[in-house]
Scaffold this motif. Structure first.
Motif, PDB file in Angstrom:
ATOM      1  N   LEU A 167      41.912  40.489  43.261  1.00  0.00           N
ATOM      2  CA  LEU A 167      42.978  40.538  42.266  1.00  0.00           C
ATOM      3  C   LEU A 167      44.070  39.512  42.575  1.00  0.00           C
ATOM      4  CD1 LEU A 167      43.321  44.405  41.869  1.00  0.00           C
ATOM      5  CD2 LEU A 167      42.424  42.827  40.162  1.00  0.00           C
ATOM      6  N   ALA A 168      44.427  39.409  43.857  1.00  0.00           N
ATOM      7  CA  ALA A 168      45.445  38.437  44.247  1.00  0.00           C
ATOM      8  C   ALA A 168      44.969  37.011  44.004  1.00  0.00           C
ATOM      9  CB  ALA A 168      45.809  38.632  45.722  1.00  0.00           C
ATOM     10  N   ALA A 169      43.692  36.751  44.269  1.00  0.00           N
ATOM     11  CA  ALA A 169      43.150  35.408  44.055  1.00  0.00           C
ATOM     12  C   ALA A 169      43.256  35.003  42.592  1.00  0.00           C
ATOM     13  CB  ALA A 169      41.695  35.353  44.519  1.00  0.00           C
ATOM     14  N   VAL A 170      42.913  35.927  41.706  1.00  0.00           N
ATOM     15  CA  VAL A 170      42.988  35.605  40.286  1.00  0.00           C
ATOM     16  C   VAL A 170      44.445  35.465  39.842  1.00  0.00           C
ATOM     17  CG1 VAL A 170      42.377  36.376  37.975  1.00  0.00           C
ATOM     18  CG2 VAL A 170      40.772  36.675  39.847  1.00  0.00           C
ATOM     19  N   HIS A 171      45.342  36.264  40.438  1.00  0.00           N
ATOM     20  CA  HIS A 171      46.774  36.112  40.119  1.00  0.00           C
ATOM     21  C   HIS A 171      47.254  34.708  40.466  1.00  0.00           C
ATOM     22  CE1 HIS A 171      51.136  36.669  40.160  1.00  0.00           C
ATOM     23  NE2 HIS A 171      51.127  36.151  41.373  1.00  0.00           N
ATOM     24  N   HIS A 172      46.891  34.240  41.651  1.00  0.00           N
ATOM     25  CA  HIS A 172      47.332  32.904  42.055  1.00  0.00           C
ATOM     26  C   HIS A 172      46.655  31.822  41.214  1.00  0.00           C
ATOM     27  CE1 HIS A 172      49.784  34.325  45.302  1.00  0.00           C
ATOM     28  NE2 HIS A 172      48.786  34.988  45.838  1.00  0.00           N
ATOM     29  N   ALA A 173      45.413  32.084  40.784  1.00  0.00           N
ATOM     30  CA  ALA A 173      44.768  31.153  39.856  1.00  0.00           C
ATOM     31  C   ALA A 173      45.505  31.124  38.521  1.00  0.00           C
ATOM     32  CB  ALA A 173      43.309  31.563  39.638  1.00  0.00           C
ATOM     33  N   GLU A 174      46.027  32.282  38.100  1.00  0.00           N
ATOM     34  CA  GLU A 174      46.813  32.333  36.867  1.00  0.00           C
ATOM     35  C   GLU A 174      48.112  31.532  36.991  1.00  0.00           C
ATOM     36  OE1 GLU A 174      47.215  36.559  36.252  1.00  0.00           O
ATOM     37  OE2 GLU A 174      45.721  36.520  34.657  1.00  0.00           O
ATOM     38  N   VAL A 175      48.738  31.591  38.170  1.00  0.00           N
ATOM     39  CA  VAL A 175      49.963  30.815  38.386  1.00  0.00           C
ATOM     40  C   VAL A 175      49.665  29.322  38.251  1.00  0.00           C
ATOM     41  CG1 VAL A 175      51.740  30.188  40.069  1.00  0.00           C
ATOM     42  CG2 VAL A 175      51.021  32.572  39.850  1.00  0.00           C
ATOM     43  N   ALA A 228      38.347  30.526  35.275  1.00  0.00           N
ATOM     44  CA  ALA A 228      36.898  30.698  35.260  1.00  0.00           C
ATOM     45  C   ALA A 228      36.257  30.184  36.542  1.00  0.00           C
ATOM     46  CB  ALA A 228      36.305  29.979  34.045  1.00  0.00           C
ATOM     47  N   VAL A 229      36.713  29.014  37.000  1.00  0.00           N
ATOM     48  CA  VAL A 229      36.139  28.436  38.220  1.00  0.00           C
ATOM     49  C   VAL A 229      36.492  29.284  39.438  1.00  0.00           C
ATOM     50  CG1 VAL A 229      36.204  26.452  39.761  1.00  0.00           C
ATOM     51  CG2 VAL A 229      36.034  26.101  37.298  1.00  0.00           C
ATOM     52  N   ALA A 230      37.731  29.792  39.509  1.00  0.00           N
ATOM     53  CA  ALA A 230      38.129  30.630  40.642  1.00  0.00           C
ATOM     54  C   ALA A 230      37.281  31.885  40.722  1.00  0.00           C
ATOM     55  CB  ALA A 230      39.609  30.992  40.532  1.00  0.00           C
ATOM     56  N   VAL A 231      37.080  32.528  39.573  1.00  0.00           N
ATOM     57  CA  VAL A 231      36.256  33.733  39.548  1.00  0.00           C
ATOM     58  C   VAL A 231      34.819  33.418  39.937  1.00  0.00           C
ATOM     59  CG1 VAL A 231      35.240  35.453  37.999  1.00  0.00           C
ATOM     60  CG2 VAL A 231      37.677  34.990  37.899  1.00  0.00           C
ATOM     61  N   THR A 232      34.303  32.272  39.481  1.00  0.00           N
ATOM     62  CA  THR A 232      32.920  31.920  39.787  1.00  0.00           C
ATOM     63  C   THR A 232      32.735  31.601  41.266  1.00  0.00           C
ATOM     64  OG1 THR A 232      32.687  31.038  37.551  1.00  0.00           O
ATOM     65  CG2 THR A 232      31.019  30.408  39.147  1.00  0.00           C
ATOM     66  N   VAL A 233      33.726  30.984  41.888  1.00  0.00           N
ATOM     67  CA  VAL A 233      33.646  30.725  43.330  1.00  0.00           C
ATOM     68  C   VAL A 233      33.502  32.042  44.095  1.00  0.00           C
ATOM     69  CG1 VAL A 233      34.966  29.926  45.332  1.00  0.00           C
ATOM     70  CG2 VAL A 233      34.869  28.526  43.274  1.00  0.00           C
ATOM     71  N   ILE A 234      34.278  33.048  43.687  1.00  0.00           N
ATOM     72  CA  ILE A 234      34.175  34.357  44.329  1.00  0.00           C
ATOM     73  C   ILE A 234      32.788  34.943  44.100  1.00  0.00           C
ATOM     74  CG2 ILE A 234      35.078  36.711  44.337  1.00  0.00           C
ATOM     75  CD1 ILE A 234      37.773  35.579  43.505  1.00  0.00           C
ATOM     76  N   GLU A 235      32.287  34.832  42.872  1.00  0.00           N
ATOM     77  CA  GLU A 235      30.964  35.381  42.541  1.00  0.00           C
ATOM     78  C   GLU A 235      29.870  34.709  43.366  1.00  0.00           C
ATOM     79  OE1 GLU A 235      27.974  34.793  38.874  1.00  0.00           O
ATOM     80  OE2 GLU A 235      29.944  35.573  38.313  1.00  0.00           O
ATOM     81  N   VAL A 285      43.104  30.662  50.714  1.00  0.00           N
ATOM     82  CA  VAL A 285      42.996  31.672  51.770  1.00  0.00           C
ATOM     83  C   VAL A 285      42.244  32.894  51.256  1.00  0.00           C
ATOM     84  CG1 VAL A 285      44.311  33.285  53.208  1.00  0.00           C
ATOM     85  CG2 VAL A 285      45.065  30.912  52.982  1.00  0.00           C
ATOM     86  N   ALA A 286      42.573  33.316  50.037  1.00  0.00           N
ATOM     87  CA  ALA A 286      41.930  34.497  49.468  1.00  0.00           C
ATOM     88  C   ALA A 286      40.431  34.274  49.261  1.00  0.00           C
ATOM     89  CB  ALA A 286      42.598  34.866  48.141  1.00  0.00           C
ATOM     90  N   LEU A 287      40.049  33.095  48.790  1.00  0.00           N
ATOM     91  CA  LEU A 287      38.637  32.816  48.555  1.00  0.00           C
ATOM     92  C   LEU A 287      37.844  32.843  49.862  1.00  0.00           C
ATOM     93  CD1 LEU A 287      38.839  29.961  45.896  1.00  0.00           C
ATOM     94  CD2 LEU A 287      38.367  32.378  45.530  1.00  0.00           C
ATOM     95  N   VAL A 288      38.408  32.261  50.910  1.00  0.00           N
ATOM     96  CA  VAL A 288      37.735  32.286  52.215  1.00  0.00           C
ATOM     97  C   VAL A 288      37.608  33.726  52.720  1.00  0.00           C
ATOM     98  CG1 VAL A 288      37.924  31.600  54.635  1.00  0.00           C
ATOM     99  CG2 VAL A 288      38.460  29.956  52.825  1.00  0.00           C
ATOM    100  N   ALA A 289      38.676  34.512  52.570  1.00  0.00           N
ATOM    101  CA  ALA A 289      38.649  35.899  53.036  1.00  0.00           C
ATOM    102  C   ALA A 289      37.641  36.730  52.259  1.00  0.00           C
ATOM    103  CB  ALA A 289      40.045  36.504  52.917  1.00  0.00           C
ATOM    104  N   VAL A 290      37.537  36.485  50.964  1.00  0.00           N
ATOM    105  CA  VAL A 290      36.581  37.239  50.144  1.00  0.00           C
ATOM    106  C   VAL A 290      35.155  37.013  50.629  1.00  0.00           C
ATOM    107  CG1 VAL A 290      35.512  37.299  47.856  1.00  0.00           C
ATOM    108  CG2 VAL A 290      37.981  37.454  48.072  1.00  0.00           C
ATOM    109  N   VAL A 291      34.833  35.777  50.981  1.00  0.00           N
ATOM    110  CA  VAL A 291      33.488  35.481  51.481  1.00  0.00           C
ATOM    111  C   VAL A 291      33.202  36.290  52.747  1.00  0.00           C
ATOM    112  CG1 VAL A 291      31.969  33.688  52.372  1.00  0.00           C
ATOM    113  CG2 VAL A 291      33.531  33.173  50.492  1.00  0.00           C
TER     114      VAL A 291
END
Length: 365
Positions: free
Chosen positions: A49-57, A72-79, A227-233
């Motif tokens: 949720l935080a990752a998408v918030h920062h992507a929204e900013v 869209a790209v941020a969400v896909t990276v997480i996926e 940071v959030a994307l790396v942590a999610v992985v």
């Protein structure tokens, strides 16, 4: 001034990515107990949720239609990170995980995000208006990508089962990247006006609902996003055995793991699209929905194709008969929704029924 700066640093969207790194360090390489599994799940969800918030900013800073592309790209990276992590640690039973997740993402975006947006917009404004040129181009790209990557493997004969041969997989990956690149060029450079929100008064070129973030805020959000994307992985790898065990304990098919991943990563995207629809920005909602579906296929399939170099076991991409019927029906209904450039709550309800059918049949195939 100092108090304001401190309060901005103490928000949950700042704390969650940093906390996720701490939790990752503590749990990495260990077999977590029930408490740690629950803690990791909460932190993982908060970090997404935080990752998408920062992507929204960042999206607010760059404006539309670039903003929808960033989301869209941020969400896909997480996926992609979740898929590759689970496939690397899950063994042969995860051979169809990429297919299950991508197909779930397509159904959730084209029926769930689109359906909720149309329904909410119609409930508030009576009739929702959007740009059929841009939405139609996005839908055509999604339909082509889905057919090339998820339908054709069921019918090819070079490889036994619903799989591509290495040459076919390479072609599908390159074609996916090419189509996605062409769409991004059309959306952001050549035909930007096709993807701007439409109202009864004409074209709306700017979003008035939120102030544009400063450069400092944007750079801070970009850093926290990374940071959030790396942590999610990392947290996904820690949590993956618990996710699979939970699906088995509920008596659901193993393929439902892909649905869980798609639901998790697309929840914030759904919230963002719903908010845009309530502001009479249904075009932004459609950009988010179709853009996420497109990125899910156009970026995931090439990444998975590259990952097969070191991943063991087969890569099952072809859809079954039931899934193919749902995909074809979704494309037909979506065309009838998009072509007029306006929709009512009926169209929103039809798409949501298709989503319910997908979820029900994913549990009871």
């Amino acid at each position: 001034m100092v108090a304001t700066a401190r309060s901005s640093l103490l928000t949950w969207t700042t704390i969650a990515p940093l906390l996720s790194v701490v939790v990752l360090v503590v749990t990495w390489g260990r077999v977590p107990g029930a408490f740690l599994v629950a803690l990791v799940a909460v932190v993982l969800a908060a970090t997404v949720l935080a990752a998408v918030h920062h992507a929204e900013v960042v999206a607010l800073r760059v404006g539309e239609p670039f903003g929808s592309l960033v989301l869209a790209v941020a969400v896909t990276v997480i996926e992609v990170a979740l898929i590759v992590t689970l496939m690397a640690s899950g063994g042969p039973e995860t051979a169809s995980l990429a297919r299950d997740t991508v197909f779930a993402a397509v159904m959730i975006t084209t029926n769930g995000i689109v359906g909720i947006s149309l329904l909410l917009g119609a409930l508030r404004y009576g009739v929702t208006l959007f740009n059929p040129e841009g939405s139609g181009a996005a839908l055509a790209t999604v339909a082509t990508l889905a057919t090339l990557s998820l339908v054709l493997p069921t019918f090819t004969t070079s490889q036994p089962g619903p799989e591509f041969s290495p040459a076919q997989l390479t072609f599908a990956a390159l074609a996916s990247l090419a189509l996605y690149g062409l769409f991004v060029f059309a959306q952001t450079v050549r035909h930007r006006d096709f993807f701007i929100s439409v109202t009864a008064d004409g074209v709306v070129e700017s979003e008035e609902h939120a102030p544009t973030p400063s450069g400092r805020e944007t750079w801070a959000s970009l850093a926290l996003l990374l940071v959030a994307l790396v942590a999610v992985v990392g947290l996904a790898k820690v949590e993956s055995p618990a996710i699979e065990a939970g699906v088995r304990a509920a008596g659901f098919p193993q393929s439902f793991v892909g649905v869980v991943i798609a639901l998790l990563v697309l929840l914030p995207e759904t919230i963002a699209a719903a908010r845009a629809a309530l502001r009479e920005r249904v075009q932004t909602s459609l950009n988010l929905g179709y853009g996420s579906a497109m990125a899910s296929i156009g970026l995931t399939i090439p990444t998975i194709a590259l990952a097969t170099i070191w991943l063991d076991g087969p890569l099952v991409l072809g859809l079954g008969a039931t899934q193919t019927v749902l995909l074809v029906l979704t494309i037909v209904v979506s065309v009838l929704t998009v072509v007029p450039g306006r929709a009512t709550r009926l169209q929103g309800g039809v798409h949501l029924v298709l989503l319910a059918a997908f979820l029900f049949l994913a549990i009871n195939p």
